[in-house]
Design a protein around this motif. Sequence first.
Motif, PDB file in Angstrom:
ATOM      1  N   ARG B  74      48.440   5.588  30.414  1.00 25.04           N
ATOM      2  CA  ARG B  74      47.228   5.470  29.597  1.00 25.04           C
ATOM      3  C   ARG B  74      46.112   6.330  30.197  1.00 25.04           C
ATOM      4  O   ARG B  74      45.423   7.063  29.497  1.00 25.04           O
ATOM      5  CB  ARG B  74      46.813   4.003  29.540  1.00 25.04           C
ATOM      6  N   SER B  75      45.960   6.255  31.521  1.00 27.15           N
ATOM      7  CA  SER B  75      44.903   7.015  32.197  1.00 27.15           C
ATOM      8  C   SER B  75      45.117   8.515  32.009  1.00 27.15           C
ATOM      9  O   SER B  75      44.177   9.264  31.723  1.00 27.15           O
ATOM     10  CB  SER B  75      44.892   6.655  33.688  1.00 27.15           C
ATOM     11  N   ALA B  76      46.380   8.940  32.156  1.00 29.01           N
ATOM     12  CA  ALA B  76      46.673  10.381  32.041  1.00 29.01           C
ATOM     13  C   ALA B  76      46.465  10.875  30.612  1.00 29.01           C
ATOM     14  O   ALA B  76      46.107  12.038  30.400  1.00 29.01           O
ATOM     15  CB  ALA B  76      48.110  10.651  32.486  1.00 29.01           C
ATOM     16  N   THR B  77      46.663   9.982  29.649  1.00 31.96           N
ATOM     17  CA  THR B  77      46.532  10.381  28.244  1.00 31.96           C
ATOM     18  C   THR B  77      45.083  10.640  27.857  1.00 31.96           C
ATOM     19  O   THR B  77      44.809  11.432  26.962  1.00 31.96           O
ATOM     20  CB  THR B  77      47.102   9.272  27.329  1.00 31.96           C
ATOM     21  N   LEU B  78      44.155   9.963  28.534  1.00 31.14           N
ATOM     22  CA  LEU B  78      42.733  10.061  28.158  1.00 31.14           C
ATOM     23  C   LEU B  78      42.246  11.504  28.134  1.00 31.14           C
ATOM     24  O   LEU B  78      41.461  11.881  27.274  1.00 31.14           O
ATOM     25  CB  LEU B  78      41.872   9.272  29.152  1.00 31.14           C
ATOM     26  N   ASP B  79      42.706  12.281  29.101  1.00 28.60           N
ATOM     27  CA  ASP B  79      42.206  13.648  29.202  1.00 28.60           C
ATOM     28  C   ASP B  79      43.198  14.667  28.667  1.00 28.60           C
ATOM     29  O   ASP B  79      43.317  15.771  29.185  1.00 28.60           O
ATOM     30  CB  ASP B  79      41.845  13.971  30.654  1.00 28.60           C
ATOM     31  N   ARG B  80      43.945  14.263  27.657  1.00 28.42           N
ATOM     32  CA  ARG B  80      44.927  15.194  27.120  1.00 28.42           C
ATOM     33  C   ARG B  80      44.695  15.460  25.635  1.00 28.42           C
ATOM     34  O   ARG B  80      45.398  16.227  25.028  1.00 28.42           O
ATOM     35  CB  ARG B  80      46.326  14.627  27.332  1.00 28.42           C
ATOM     36  N   SER B  81      43.707  14.782  25.061  1.00 29.44           N
ATOM     37  CA  SER B  81      43.554  14.899  23.611  1.00 29.44           C
ATOM     38  C   SER B  81      42.255  15.603  23.244  1.00 29.44           C
ATOM     39  O   SER B  81      41.267  15.545  23.983  1.00 29.44           O
ATOM     40  CB  SER B  81      43.573  13.498  22.985  1.00 29.44           C
ATOM     41  N   ASP B  82      42.283  16.265  22.104  1.00 22.71           N
ATOM     42  CA  ASP B  82      41.084  16.818  21.479  1.00 22.71           C
ATOM     43  C   ASP B  82      40.319  17.801  22.367  1.00 22.71           C
ATOM     44  O   ASP B  82      39.101  17.904  22.291  1.00 22.71           O
ATOM     45  CB  ASP B  82      40.159  15.665  21.060  1.00 22.71           C
ATOM     46  N   GLY B  83      41.023  18.476  23.249  1.00 16.40           N
ATOM     47  CA  GLY B  83      40.374  19.495  24.064  1.00 16.40           C
ATOM     48  C   GLY B  83      39.608  18.973  25.262  1.00 16.40           C
ATOM     49  O   GLY B  83      38.886  19.730  25.919  1.00 16.40           O
TER      50      GLY B  83
END
Lengths: 224, 225
Positions: B74-83
């Motif tokens: 979940r933490s890693a996903t936060l900074d992977r979306s929408d640029g």
Amino acid sequence: MVELRAVVALLGRFPALSGVSLTVDAGETVLVRGPNGAGKTTLLRLCAGLVRPESGMAIVLGHDLTDGVERRAVRRRVALLGHGAALYDDLTVVENLRFWARAAGLTSGSGDDGVEQRVAGVLDRLAVPKRLVDQRASALSQGQRRRVALAALAVRRPELWLLDEPHAGLDQAGRDIVDGLIVEAVAAGGTVVVSSHELERVATLSPRVVTLAGGQVLDGGGLG
Amino acid sequence: MIGRISRDAWLVACRDLRIEARSRVVLDQVVPFSVLVLVLFGFALDADNRTLRTFAPGLFWVAVLLSALLAVQRSATLDRSDGTDTALRMSGLSPISLFLGRASAVYVQLVALQVVLVGGLLILYGVDVEDPLLLVVAGLVAGVAVAAAGTLYGALASGLGVRETLLPILLLPVLAPVLIGATRAFDDALGAAAVDGWAWTGLLSLAALILTVVGASTHSALVED
């Protein structure tokens, strides 16, 4: 401000830029145009310090982009509007702006350089409706996200603006606001490079058009 | 320099925890999952209280590690979306600050998870806590190791662009020594086995320190060029 000579840059294994030469002077507004796959986005990302030049000379804001440390240094002075809005859906609009302002090193000091003052200023300038300010970013429309994304960049007051399709998804009012922002940025001493398909609109902002095709500058690079 | 790193790490940790408070992914999904794991272990061991008490430390830490995988993803996903990943690279935040901030947020969530799971051990397995101080210290120290390794490998999996399902294969072998040390420390704290729990906690501290230093120093290579 920007000086590229015979720059080659790869996207994966394939050359996205094949010997690009281009100069952009301080205070200039330059439109980069070209068909899909011409290398416009890669050119902007290269100037932002996100893409490493494989060969050639690339100097942006005095930083040599062939050096990793220099590329990191240039990123702090440049604003890049990419295809994403870079907003966290579970944060409100104002929380997103505060986060990016503090990430850029702004503090809670008073006066014009304080985070709150800057955030309030850009929200006002980009005409973000007050009812949206405390809404989560997930509730925004595509056009509203684009406008808030620009606000997040404006809060940093960058020296070089790199805008990839800044008018995409915006209504007429939003487009006018973007144009106004570009004019203001240049008036404040900034430099703007815009990649856009909307030639007529951007042509009113800049007489200088650079044409890219197949990763090469066909016209308007400013170098012989 | 240290002041700027601390300030930025705090900024990132507050961001992640605020997002978690709003989205409630850990609260609504990870915590119930971890409790479910404890319950299923109980079913698998035929609800024999003596067996459960004997194996409670190991079952606790297996439940923590499985749940930590979800929290780390979940933490890693936060900074992977929408640029947002590109915006972070452009932001001026140092990779060390990013690592410490993300790891701190994961750590806070893991500690909260452990509190719930200890309650589960007491209620479901009927364990007795013989050394509460050792239990708390070992839990906190092991939490640092899990959060540091999880944040590092979460960024690695994210940076490689591999499927999320690869994260457990990368992370769990690295955390095997932490699992062993934390289980031994809890064996002592819960009176499940006659071992020196404080010695194992010392080893856990060393592992936590190494993983934190390695994570902070290598994060740059993962999130930069």
